[in-house]
Design a protein around this motif. Sequence first.
Motif, PDB file in Angstrom:
ATOM      1  N   ASN A   1       0.826  -1.209   0.000  1.00 51.02           N
ATOM      2  CA  ASN A   1       0.000   0.000   0.000  1.00 51.02           C
ATOM      3  C   ASN A   1       0.860   1.258   0.000  1.00 51.02           C
ATOM      4  O   ASN A   1       0.549   2.231  -0.691  1.00 51.02           O
ATOM      5  CB  ASN A   1      -0.942   0.003   1.206  1.00 51.02           C
ATOM      6  CG  ASN A   1      -2.002  -1.066   1.113  1.00 51.02           C
ATOM      7  OD1 ASN A   1      -2.281  -1.599   0.052  1.00 51.02           O
ATOM      8  ND2 ASN A   1      -2.575  -1.404   2.249  1.00 51.02           N
ATOM      9  N   THR A   2       1.942   1.251   0.780  1.00 52.74           N
ATOM     10  CA  THR A   2       2.846   2.398   0.835  1.00 52.74           C
ATOM     11  C   THR A   2       3.504   2.638  -0.528  1.00 52.74           C
ATOM     12  O   THR A   2       3.605   3.779  -0.989  1.00 52.74           O
ATOM     13  CB  THR A   2       3.927   2.178   1.912  1.00 52.74           C
ATOM     14  OG1 THR A   2       3.281   2.054   3.184  1.00 52.74           O
ATOM     15  CG2 THR A   2       4.916   3.323   1.956  1.00 52.74           C
ATOM     16  N   LEU A   3       3.938   1.563  -1.164  1.00 49.78           N
ATOM     17  CA  LEU A   3       4.562   1.705  -2.487  1.00 49.78           C
ATOM     18  C   LEU A   3       3.572   2.214  -3.532  1.00 49.78           C
ATOM     19  O   LEU A   3       3.931   3.034  -4.386  1.00 49.78           O
ATOM     20  CB  LEU A   3       5.157   0.360  -2.929  1.00 49.78           C
ATOM     21  CG  LEU A   3       6.393  -0.097  -2.165  1.00 49.78           C
ATOM     22  CD1 LEU A   3       6.749  -1.530  -2.544  1.00 49.78           C
ATOM     23  CD2 LEU A   3       7.560   0.841  -2.410  1.00 49.78           C
ATOM     24  N   ALA A   4       2.341   1.761  -3.453  1.00 55.08           N
ATOM     25  CA  ALA A   4       1.323   2.234  -4.403  1.00 55.08           C
ATOM     26  C   ALA A   4       1.071   3.724  -4.213  1.00 55.08           C
ATOM     27  O   ALA A   4       0.968   4.473  -5.197  1.00 55.08           O
ATOM     28  CB  ALA A   4       0.023   1.447  -4.220  1.00 55.08           C
ATOM     29  N   GLN A   5       0.998   4.172  -2.967  1.00 51.78           N
ATOM     30  CA  GLN A   5       0.782   5.596  -2.706  1.00 51.78           C
ATOM     31  C   GLN A   5       1.991   6.411  -3.141  1.00 51.78           C
ATOM     32  O   GLN A   5       1.845   7.497  -3.712  1.00 51.78           O
ATOM     33  CB  GLN A   5       0.492   5.835  -1.223  1.00 51.78           C
ATOM     34  CG  GLN A   5       0.122   7.270  -0.919  1.00 51.78           C
ATOM     35  CD  GLN A   5      -1.107   7.725  -1.701  1.00 51.78           C
ATOM     36  OE1 GLN A   5      -2.119   7.040  -1.753  1.00 51.78           O
ATOM     37  NE2 GLN A   5      -1.027   8.878  -2.313  1.00 51.78           N
ATOM     38  N   SER A   6       3.174   5.891  -2.907  1.00 53.41           N
ATOM     39  CA  SER A   6       4.398   6.579  -3.328  1.00 53.41           C
ATOM     40  C   SER A   6       4.437   6.720  -4.849  1.00 53.41           C
ATOM     41  O   SER A   6       4.833   7.765  -5.379  1.00 53.41           O
ATOM     42  CB  SER A   6       5.620   5.802  -2.839  1.00 53.41           C
ATOM     43  OG  SER A   6       6.806   6.417  -3.236  1.00 53.41           O
ATOM     44  N   LYS A   7       4.009   5.682  -5.549  1.00 52.43           N
ATOM     45  CA  LYS A   7       3.962   5.733  -7.012  1.00 52.43           C
ATOM     46  C   LYS A   7       3.020   6.843  -7.479  1.00 52.43           C
ATOM     47  O   LYS A   7       3.353   7.627  -8.371  1.00 52.43           O
ATOM     48  CB  LYS A   7       3.515   4.384  -7.576  1.00 52.43           C
ATOM     49  CG  LYS A   7       3.435   4.368  -9.079  1.00 52.43           C
ATOM     50  CD  LYS A   7       2.939   3.030  -9.587  1.00 52.43           C
ATOM     51  CE  LYS A   7       2.787   3.068 -11.100  1.00 52.43           C
ATOM     52  NZ  LYS A   7       2.141   1.874 -11.625  1.00 52.43           N
ATOM     53  N   LYS A   8       1.837   6.916  -6.857  1.00 55.00           N
ATOM     54  CA  LYS A   8       0.880   7.964  -7.229  1.00 55.00           C
ATOM     55  C   LYS A   8       1.448   9.351  -6.968  1.00 55.00           C
ATOM     56  O   LYS A   8       1.283  10.259  -7.781  1.00 55.00           O
ATOM     57  CB  LYS A   8      -0.425   7.787  -6.450  1.00 55.00           C
ATOM     58  CG  LYS A   8      -1.247   6.608  -6.892  1.00 55.00           C
ATOM     59  CD  LYS A   8      -2.509   6.476  -6.057  1.00 55.00           C
ATOM     60  CE  LYS A   8      -3.282   5.232  -6.418  1.00 55.00           C
ATOM     61  NZ  LYS A   8      -4.474   5.072  -5.572  1.00 55.00           N
ATOM     62  N   THR A   9       2.123   9.512  -5.849  1.00 57.37           N
ATOM     63  CA  THR A   9       2.720  10.807  -5.509  1.00 57.37           C
ATOM     64  C   THR A   9       3.788  11.191  -6.519  1.00 57.37           C
ATOM     65  O   THR A   9       3.844  12.338  -6.975  1.00 57.37           O
ATOM     66  CB  THR A   9       3.320  10.757  -4.085  1.00 57.37           C
ATOM     67  OG1 THR A   9       2.276  10.444  -3.157  1.00 57.37           O
ATOM     68  CG2 THR A   9       3.968  12.072  -3.706  1.00 57.37           C
ATOM     69  N   LYS A  10       4.622  10.236  -6.896  1.00 59.05           N
ATOM     70  CA  LYS A  10       5.690  10.516  -7.859  1.00 59.05           C
ATOM     71  C   LYS A  10       5.131  10.781  -9.250  1.00 59.05           C
ATOM     72  O   LYS A  10       5.664  11.627  -9.978  1.00 59.05           O
ATOM     73  CB  LYS A  10       6.701   9.380  -7.865  1.00 59.05           C
ATOM     74  CG  LYS A  10       7.529   9.383  -6.597  1.00 59.05           C
ATOM     75  CD  LYS A  10       8.530   8.281  -6.540  1.00 59.05           C
ATOM     76  CE  LYS A  10       9.265   8.405  -5.216  1.00 59.05           C
ATOM     77  NZ  LYS A  10      10.306   7.450  -5.049  1.00 59.05           N
ATOM     78  N   GLU A  11       4.068  10.082  -9.620  1.00 55.72           N
ATOM     79  CA  GLU A  11       3.432  10.354 -10.919  1.00 55.72           C
ATOM     80  C   GLU A  11       2.860  11.767 -10.948  1.00 55.72           C
ATOM     81  O   GLU A  11       2.962  12.464 -11.959  1.00 55.72           O
ATOM     82  CB  GLU A  11       2.338   9.325 -11.194  1.00 55.72           C
ATOM     83  CG  GLU A  11       2.880   7.954 -11.556  1.00 55.72           C
ATOM     84  CD  GLU A  11       1.806   6.881 -11.634  1.00 55.72           C
ATOM     85  OE1 GLU A  11       0.685   7.091 -11.114  1.00 55.72           O
ATOM     86  OE2 GLU A  11       2.101   5.809 -12.206  1.00 55.72           O
ATOM     87  N   ALA A  12       2.256  12.197  -9.849  1.00 57.60           N
ATOM     88  CA  ALA A  12       1.704  13.553  -9.781  1.00 57.60           C
ATOM     89  C   ALA A  12       2.817  14.585  -9.839  1.00 57.60           C
ATOM     90  O   ALA A  12       2.688  15.614 -10.521  1.00 57.60           O
ATOM     91  CB  ALA A  12       0.890  13.727  -8.497  1.00 57.60           C
ATOM     92  N   ALA A  13       3.932  14.326  -9.168  1.00 56.52           N
ATOM     93  CA  ALA A  13       5.073  15.249  -9.205  1.00 56.52           C
ATOM     94  C   ALA A  13       5.642  15.329 -10.616  1.00 56.52           C
ATOM     95  O   ALA A  13       6.041  16.413 -11.073  1.00 56.52           O
ATOM     96  CB  ALA A  13       6.147  14.804  -8.213  1.00 56.52           C
ATOM     97  N   LEU A  14       5.693  14.212 -11.317  1.00 54.38           N
ATOM     98  CA  LEU A  14       6.172  14.205 -12.698  1.00 54.38           C
ATOM     99  C   LEU A  14       5.261  15.034 -13.593  1.00 54.38           C
ATOM    100  O   LEU A  14       5.739  15.847 -14.389  1.00 54.38           O
ATOM    101  CB  LEU A  14       6.250  12.762 -13.212  1.00 54.38           C
ATOM    102  CG  LEU A  14       6.653  12.608 -14.685  1.00 54.38           C
ATOM    103  CD1 LEU A  14       8.048  13.184 -14.922  1.00 54.38           C
ATOM    104  CD2 LEU A  14       6.591  11.146 -15.088  1.00 54.38           C
ATOM    105  N   LYS A  15       3.957  14.876 -13.456  1.00 52.30           N
ATOM    106  CA  LYS A  15       3.015  15.669 -14.261  1.00 52.30           C
ATOM    107  C   LYS A  15       3.179  17.158 -13.977  1.00 52.30           C
ATOM    108  O   LYS A  15       3.130  17.979 -14.891  1.00 52.30           O
ATOM    109  CB  LYS A  15       1.580  15.228 -13.991  1.00 52.30           C
ATOM    110  CG  LYS A  15       1.235  13.901 -14.610  1.00 52.30           C
ATOM    111  CD  LYS A  15      -0.207  13.525 -14.328  1.00 52.30           C
ATOM    112  CE  LYS A  15      -0.540  12.175 -14.922  1.00 52.30           C
ATOM    113  NZ  LYS A  15      -1.918  11.770 -14.646  1.00 52.30           N
ATOM    114  N   LEU A  16       3.377  17.495 -12.722  1.00 50.14           N
ATOM    115  CA  LEU A  16       3.580  18.895 -12.355  1.00 50.14           C
ATOM    116  C   LEU A  16       4.859  19.442 -12.982  1.00 50.14           C
ATOM    117  O   LEU A  16       4.870  20.548 -13.536  1.00 50.14           O
ATOM    118  CB  LEU A  16       3.634  19.035 -10.829  1.00 50.14           C
ATOM    119  CG  LEU A  16       3.730  20.442 -10.276  1.00 50.14           C
ATOM    120  CD1 LEU A  16       2.498  21.256 -10.644  1.00 50.14           C
ATOM    121  CD2 LEU A  16       3.894  20.378  -8.765  1.00 50.14           C
ATOM    122  N   ALA A  17       5.929  18.666 -12.927  1.00 44.59           N
ATOM    123  CA  ALA A  17       7.197  19.095 -13.524  1.00 44.59           C
ATOM    124  C   ALA A  17       7.070  19.225 -15.043  1.00 44.59           C
ATOM    125  O   ALA A  17       7.617  20.161 -15.641  1.00 44.59           O
ATOM    126  CB  ALA A  17       8.303  18.112 -13.163  1.00 44.59           C
TER     127      ALA A  17
END
Length: 87
Positions: A40-56
Amino acid sequence: MERMRSLFNRKATSETEMDNATRLELTARNAVQMQQNQLNTLAQSKKTKEAALKLAQAELERKNRARYRAVSGSQSGRSGKRHLSED
């Protein structure tokens, strides 16, 4: 575990063996829960990193548009400073 309980109830196994079986079961359940929590932690981390990538990517696109406008303006023969708005 059911078999161990059955043996214990029929006095075919000792209380120590029953305690050991219970401890092993709880240890196994705890290990499964820890793995699920990690997943669950890894899945949430993936979502957070995907959102950061879209923002960048959006920020890079915005800066590229601003740079293009600055270069296009200087090539069109306009003179003087021009204020570029930051979208």
